[in-house]
Design a protein around this motif. Structure first.
Motif, mmCIF file in Angstrom:
data_model
loop_
_atom_site.group_PDB
_atom_site.id
_atom_site.type_symbol
_atom_site.label_atom_id
_atom_site.label_comp_id
_atom_site.label_asym_id
_atom_site.label_seq_id
_atom_site.Cartn_x
_atom_site.Cartn_y
_atom_site.Cartn_z
ATOM 1 N N ALA A 221 17.176 -11.502 21.902
ATOM 2 C CA ALA A 221 17.615 -10.520 22.893
ATOM 3 C C ALA A 221 16.614 -10.423 24.045
ATOM 4 O O ALA A 221 17.016 -10.272 25.203
ATOM 5 N N MET B 227 13.159 0.425 18.244
ATOM 6 C CA MET B 227 12.876 0.141 19.631
ATOM 7 C C MET B 227 13.818 -0.969 20.097
ATOM 8 O O MET B 227 13.926 -1.998 19.452
ATOM 9 N N THR B 228 14.479 -0.749 21.217
ATOM 10 C CA THR B 228 15.389 -1.757 21.755
ATOM 11 C C THR B 228 14.607 -2.814 22.527
ATOM 12 O O THR B 228 13.452 -2.566 22.926
ATOM 13 N N PRO B 229 15.215 -3.977 22.784
ATOM 14 C CA PRO B 229 14.530 -5.002 23.568
ATOM 15 C C PRO B 229 14.100 -4.487 24.947
ATOM 16 O O PRO B 229 12.986 -4.773 25.391
ATOM 17 N N HIS C 96 13.167 -9.018 17.982
ATOM 18 C CA HIS C 96 14.134 -9.036 19.082
ATOM 19 C C HIS C 96 14.001 -10.273 19.974
ATOM 20 O O HIS C 96 14.411 -10.251 21.130
ATOM 21 N N GLU D 199 13.328 -1.459 25.739
ATOM 22 C CA GLU D 199 12.191 -0.559 25.535
ATOM 23 C C GLU D 199 10.907 -1.345 25.278
ATOM 24 O O GLU D 199 9.827 -0.932 25.704
ATOM 25 N N ALA E 232 8.017 -6.006 16.934
ATOM 26 C CA ALA E 232 9.226 -5.746 17.722
ATOM 27 C C ALA E 232 9.607 -6.975 18.537
ATOM 28 O O ALA E 232 10.792 -7.291 18.684
#
Length: 55
Positions: free
Chosen positions: A43, A1-3, A40, A5, A36
């Motif tokens: 970020a 999972m990206t920041p 992150h 997201e 998460a």
């Protein structure tokens, strides 16, 4: 999972995430997103600051 997201998921589920100085603050987030957020953190801080700096 990206920041991005992570932020989208929090907002989509009715939670909040914001910065206070160099700290992340959040409310009403699903427990499953805590790892998460930890992974992150830098970020997320940068992304949230960038969002608040935009006119």
């Amino acid at each position: 999972m990206t920041p991005a997201e992570v932020i989208t998921e929090i907002v989509h589920l009715g939670g909040e995430i914001w910065t206070e100085g160099e700290r992340l603050k959040f409310r009403d987030i699903p427990v499953r997103l805590v790892p998460a957020i930890r992974d992150h953190k830098a970020a997320l801080l940068a992304l949230l600051k960038e969002q608040t700096d935009q006119p």
